[in-house]
Design a protein around this motif. Structure first.
Motif, PDB file in Angstrom:
ATOM      1  N   TYR A 300       0.835  -1.207   0.000  1.00  0.00           N
ATOM      2  CA  TYR A 300       0.000   0.000   0.000  1.00  0.00           C
ATOM      3  C   TYR A 300       0.866   1.252   0.000  1.00  0.00           C
ATOM      4  O   TYR A 300       0.607   2.216  -0.737  1.00  0.00           O
ATOM      5  N   GLY A 301       1.926   1.243   0.804  1.00  0.00           N
ATOM      6  CA  GLY A 301       2.837   2.381   0.832  1.00  0.00           C
ATOM      7  C   GLY A 301       3.533   2.585  -0.499  1.00  0.00           C
ATOM      8  O   GLY A 301       3.706   3.717  -0.960  1.00  0.00           O
ATOM      9  N   VAL A 302       3.938   1.477  -1.137  1.00  0.00           N
ATOM     10  CA  VAL A 302       4.559   1.579  -2.460  1.00  0.00           C
ATOM     11  C   VAL A 302       3.577   2.218  -3.435  1.00  0.00           C
ATOM     12  O   VAL A 302       3.945   3.101  -4.216  1.00  0.00           O
ATOM     13  N   TYR A 303       2.333   1.778  -3.389  1.00  0.00           N
ATOM     14  CA  TYR A 303       1.331   2.327  -4.310  1.00  0.00           C
ATOM     15  C   TYR A 303       1.086   3.812  -4.041  1.00  0.00           C
ATOM     16  O   TYR A 303       0.996   4.618  -4.980  1.00  0.00           O
ATOM     17  N   LEU A 304       0.997   4.196  -2.781  1.00  0.00           N
ATOM     18  CA  LEU A 304       0.684   5.589  -2.457  1.00  0.00           C
ATOM     19  C   LEU A 304       1.796   6.554  -2.839  1.00  0.00           C
ATOM     20  O   LEU A 304       1.532   7.668  -3.311  1.00  0.00           O
ATOM     21  N   TYR A 305       3.051   6.150  -2.644  1.00  0.00           N
ATOM     22  CA  TYR A 305       4.152   7.099  -2.760  1.00  0.00           C
ATOM     23  C   TYR A 305       4.926   7.025  -4.073  1.00  0.00           C
ATOM     24  O   TYR A 305       5.756   7.903  -4.343  1.00  0.00           O
ATOM     25  N   HIS A 306       4.699   6.000  -4.898  1.00  0.00           N
ATOM     26  CA  HIS A 306       5.599   5.844  -6.034  1.00  0.00           C
ATOM     27  C   HIS A 306       5.484   6.974  -7.061  1.00  0.00           C
ATOM     28  O   HIS A 306       6.495   7.421  -7.607  1.00  0.00           O
ATOM     29  N   MET A 307       4.270   7.459  -7.296  1.00  0.00           N
ATOM     30  CA  MET A 307       4.113   8.516  -8.307  1.00  0.00           C
ATOM     31  C   MET A 307       4.793   9.829  -7.894  1.00  0.00           C
ATOM     32  O   MET A 307       5.531  10.417  -8.693  1.00  0.00           O
ATOM     33  N   PRO A 308       4.585  10.317  -6.668  1.00  0.00           N
ATOM     34  CA  PRO A 308       5.286  11.549  -6.289  1.00  0.00           C
ATOM     35  C   PRO A 308       6.807  11.420  -6.385  1.00  0.00           C
ATOM     36  O   PRO A 308       7.485  12.378  -6.783  1.00  0.00           O
ATOM     37  N   PHE A 309       7.343  10.238  -6.051  1.00  0.00           N
ATOM     38  CA  PHE A 309       8.790  10.097  -6.090  1.00  0.00           C
ATOM     39  C   PHE A 309       9.316   9.900  -7.511  1.00  0.00           C
ATOM     40  O   PHE A 309      10.456  10.269  -7.813  1.00  0.00           O
ATOM     41  N   ILE A 310       8.523   9.328  -8.394  1.00  0.00           N
ATOM     42  CA  ILE A 310       8.896   9.326  -9.810  1.00  0.00           C
ATOM     43  C   ILE A 310       8.991  10.763 -10.312  1.00  0.00           C
ATOM     44  O   ILE A 310       9.958  11.151 -10.992  1.00  0.00           O
ATOM     45  N   GLN A 311       8.004  11.565  -9.963  1.00  0.00           N
ATOM     46  CA  GLN A 311       7.989  12.962 -10.404  1.00  0.00           C
ATOM     47  C   GLN A 311       9.158  13.749  -9.809  1.00  0.00           C
ATOM     48  O   GLN A 311       9.773  14.571 -10.488  1.00  0.00           O
ATOM     49  N   LEU A 312       9.456  13.487  -8.546  1.00  0.00           N
ATOM     50  CA  LEU A 312      10.595  14.156  -7.913  1.00  0.00           C
ATOM     51  C   LEU A 312      11.903  13.778  -8.592  1.00  0.00           C
ATOM     52  O   LEU A 312      12.771  14.635  -8.836  1.00  0.00           O
ATOM     53  N   ALA A 313      12.066  12.493  -8.882  1.00  0.00           N
ATOM     54  CA  ALA A 313      13.299  12.033  -9.528  1.00  0.00           C
ATOM     55  C   ALA A 313      13.474  12.678 -10.897  1.00  0.00           C
ATOM     56  O   ALA A 313      14.587  13.065 -11.276  1.00  0.00           O
ATOM     57  N   ILE A 314      12.378  12.806 -11.640  1.00  0.00           N
ATOM     58  CA  ILE A 314      12.439  13.454 -12.951  1.00  0.00           C
ATOM     59  C   ILE A 314      12.824  14.928 -12.795  1.00  0.00           C
ATOM     60  O   ILE A 314      13.594  15.474 -13.592  1.00  0.00           O
ATOM     61  N   LEU A 315      12.308  15.568 -11.748  1.00  0.00           N
ATOM     62  CA  LEU A 315      12.579  16.991 -11.533  1.00  0.00           C
ATOM     63  C   LEU A 315      14.044  17.247 -11.179  1.00  0.00           C
ATOM     64  O   LEU A 315      14.676  18.147 -11.734  1.00  0.00           O
ATOM     65  N   VAL A 316      14.591  16.466 -10.263  1.00  0.00           N
ATOM     66  CA  VAL A 316      15.950  16.743  -9.754  1.00  0.00           C
ATOM     67  C   VAL A 316      17.022  15.977 -10.507  1.00  0.00           C
ATOM     68  O   VAL A 316      18.213  16.288 -10.375  1.00  0.00           O
ATOM     69  N   GLY A 317      16.633  14.968 -11.295  1.00  0.00           N
ATOM     70  CA  GLY A 317      17.614  14.158 -11.997  1.00  0.00           C
ATOM     71  C   GLY A 317      18.027  14.773 -13.328  1.00  0.00           C
ATOM     72  O   GLY A 317      17.489  15.794 -13.763  1.00  0.00           O
ATOM     73  N   PRO A 318      18.985  14.139 -14.010  1.00  0.00           N
ATOM     74  CA  PRO A 318      19.449  14.639 -15.309  1.00  0.00           C
ATOM     75  C   PRO A 318      18.396  14.440 -16.391  1.00  0.00           C
ATOM     76  O   PRO A 318      17.522  13.571 -16.261  1.00  0.00           O
ATOM     77  N   GLY A 336      12.199   2.597  -7.075  1.00  0.00           N
ATOM     78  CA  GLY A 336      11.798   1.373  -6.383  1.00  0.00           C
ATOM     79  C   GLY A 336      12.430   1.249  -5.014  1.00  0.00           C
ATOM     80  O   GLY A 336      11.759   0.927  -4.026  1.00  0.00           O
ATOM     81  N   ILE A 337      13.740   1.524  -4.933  1.00  0.00           N
ATOM     82  CA  ILE A 337      14.449   1.425  -3.647  1.00  0.00           C
ATOM     83  C   ILE A 337      13.957   2.491  -2.677  1.00  0.00           C
ATOM     84  O   ILE A 337      13.674   2.207  -1.502  1.00  0.00           O
ATOM     85  N   ILE A 338      13.839   3.726  -3.167  1.00  0.00           N
ATOM     86  CA  ILE A 338      13.409   4.820  -2.287  1.00  0.00           C
ATOM     87  C   ILE A 338      11.994   4.578  -1.772  1.00  0.00           C
ATOM     88  O   ILE A 338      11.712   4.724  -0.560  1.00  0.00           O
ATOM     89  N   VAL A 339      11.116   4.195  -2.669  1.00  0.00           N
ATOM     90  CA  VAL A 339       9.712   4.015  -2.280  1.00  0.00           C
ATOM     91  C   VAL A 339       9.551   2.820  -1.338  1.00  0.00           C
ATOM     92  O   VAL A 339       8.703   2.855  -0.436  1.00  0.00           O
ATOM     93  N   LEU A 340      10.346   1.785  -1.518  1.00  0.00           N
ATOM     94  CA  LEU A 340      10.297   0.665  -0.585  1.00  0.00           C
ATOM     95  C   LEU A 340      10.674   1.119   0.826  1.00  0.00           C
ATOM     96  O   LEU A 340      10.028   0.722   1.811  1.00  0.00           O
ATOM     97  N   CYS A 341      11.675   1.968   0.928  1.00  0.00           N
ATOM     98  CA  CYS A 341      12.063   2.498   2.237  1.00  0.00           C
ATOM     99  C   CYS A 341      10.951   3.362   2.836  1.00  0.00           C
ATOM    100  O   CYS A 341      10.635   3.250   4.034  1.00  0.00           O
ATOM    101  N   VAL A 342      10.365   4.216   2.005  1.00  0.00           N
ATOM    102  CA  VAL A 342       9.263   5.067   2.486  1.00  0.00           C
ATOM    103  C   VAL A 342       8.070   4.204   2.895  1.00  0.00           C
ATOM    104  O   VAL A 342       7.423   4.462   3.923  1.00  0.00           O
ATOM    105  N   ALA A 343       7.784   3.170   2.115  1.00  0.00           N
ATOM    106  CA  ALA A 343       6.668   2.283   2.433  1.00  0.00           C
ATOM    107  C   ALA A 343       6.909   1.541   3.742  1.00  0.00           C
ATOM    108  O   ALA A 343       5.961   1.318   4.518  1.00  0.00           O
ATOM    109  N   ALA A 344       8.150   1.166   3.995  1.00  0.00           N
ATOM    110  CA  ALA A 344       8.469   0.495   5.262  1.00  0.00           C
ATOM    111  C   ALA A 344       8.241   1.435   6.442  1.00  0.00           C
ATOM    112  O   ALA A 344       7.712   1.029   7.488  1.00  0.00           O
ATOM    113  N   ILE A 345       8.630   2.692   6.269  1.00  0.00           N
ATOM    114  CA  ILE A 345       8.383   3.684   7.330  1.00  0.00           C
ATOM    115  C   ILE A 345       6.884   3.852   7.543  1.00  0.00           C
ATOM    116  O   ILE A 345       6.396   3.884   8.684  1.00  0.00           O
ATOM    117  N   SER A 346       6.142   3.961   6.447  1.00  0.00           N
ATOM    118  CA  SER A 346       4.687   4.101   6.541  1.00  0.00           C
ATOM    119  C   SER A 346       4.079   2.908   7.270  1.00  0.00           C
ATOM    120  O   SER A 346       3.191   3.071   8.122  1.00  0.00           O
TER     121      SER A 346
END
Length: 360
Positions: A300-318, A336-346
């Motif tokens: 559930y955490g992976v599903y909730l947070y993956h889109m915002p972090f994809i967008q963030l990565a696109i914004l700050v990445g090359p 995938g790695i970042i969102v898994l960590c966030v999902a674990a915290i959630s």
């Protein structure tokens, strides 16, 4: 030959593959949204890959229908609804607040005073009650998909599914497979009737199209198939041959159909039962999670947070992250790695403590 029901009973009521299936579906959705959000829209909706959109979220809904029917048959309506609210709302609310108060202010192109007083900021809070708003003011506006979290589109349909289940509990239909068959038949027949005369942009008919034909109707059908599978669990065989036949049907659809099939009620009538069988077969199979993922239900955490972090990565990445194969691989692995960590915290700080309050 054992049935799904016999397999479940042998495992104490919960199949060993369900947790694996949840996380596998969640990360498959991450990959698909990497494609759609990084300027690979045509690839994502082209040959073969179109089936990811067609199948992944509906499989989640079929899984949900199957699993919560067990609790719906056991609990009172009040306890059932309390449990559903505890499972969905707290983690969702935190996700919305994180996006609105942390991610949004950090990346918005607007002055903070304008951001926090913009009607779009307040509108985004309505996601907590299932009134979907995809954008925050000045946030990710230059992206290929200018949304904060497009994955939230499923929340109203999830609420709709729980509403259907509540009615079935009150009427006793949750224990009668014939009631579910009749409900499915009425829903599908309504879709077949509406489909030729309505389109998503057809004025007064658009509401009927959305309810009975569009992507959301896809999810309702899958959910009802999941309910029916649980009701008939003692009659549905755990058959490798049947599983193989379902895989063959799905493979044929992947190769022969295209993305427009998502809004075809006739194809849904065939493919939703097939996807439901594949889902439940996997769930009651011995598909074990890697040890690192055994600490909780992170899907559930992976599903909730993956889109915002994809967008963030696109914004700050090359720039290479957008529109390239290298970008697809890099975004999928990194997010995938970042969102898994966030999902674990959630899970450990929000979801698990709240779920300890559940009834039954």
């Amino acid at each position: 030959m054992k049935s799904f029901g016999a397999m479940l009973a042998g495992y104490g009521g919960f199949g060993p593959g369900f947790n694996f299936l949840r996380i596998a579906l969640a990360f498959s959705i991450v990959f698909y949204h990497v494609l759609t959000n990084s300027d690979h829209w045509e690839l994502a909706h082209g040959p073969v890959l179109w089936f990811l959109e067609y199948s992944l979220v509906p499989m989640f809904f079929a899984l949900s229908g199957f699993l919560i029917t067990a609790s719906a048959q056991r609990l009172s309506l009040q306890d059932f609804l309390v449990n559903r609210v505890l499972r969905i709302v707290p983690a969702l609310a935190v996700d919305i607040l994180v996006c609105a108060f942390i991610i949004g202010p950090a990346v918005t192109t607007l002055p903070l005073a304008d951001y926090f007083t913009n009607v779009g900021f307040f509108g985004y809070m309505l996601n907590i009650i299932g009134w979907v708003h995809f954008q925050l003011p000045g946030v990710f506006t230059g992206h290929p998909v200018p949304q904060v979290n497009g994955a939230l589109w499923t929340i109203p349909w999830e609420i709709g599914c729980y509403t259907i289940m509540s009615v079935m509990m009150v009427t006793g239909g949750v224990r009668r497979a014939v009631a579910t068959v009749l409900l499915l038949a009425v829903f599908v027949l309504a879709g077949l009737a509406v489909e030729p005369f309505a389109s998503a942009g057809a004025g007064n008919a658009s509401g009927l199209h959305t309810l009975f034909v569009g992507r959301g109707a896809h999810l309702i059908t899958a959910f009802l198939c999941g309910i029916l599978a649980y009701q008939l669990r003692d009659r549905i065989p755990m058959s490798r041959m049947l599983f193989g036949a379902c895989i063959a049907v799905a493979a044929s659809a992947i190769l022969l159909l295209e993305t427009s099939a998502t809004e075809s009620v006739a194809y849904r009538l065939v493919l939703m039962p097939v996807l439901t069988y594949i889902t439940i077969y996997a769930g009651v199979s011995r598909l074990m999670l890697p040890r690192i993922l055994e600490g909780g239900d992170y899907s559930y955490g992976v599903y909730l947070y993956h889109m915002p972090f994809i967008q963030l990565a696109i914004l700050v990445g090359p720039p290479i992250l957008v529109g390239t194969v290298v970008g697809i691989v890099t975004l999928t692995l990194t997010v995938g790695i970042i969102v898994l960590c966030v999902a674990a915290i959630s899970w450990h700080l929000i979801e698990k403590p709240v779920l300890s309050l559940r009834a039954g």
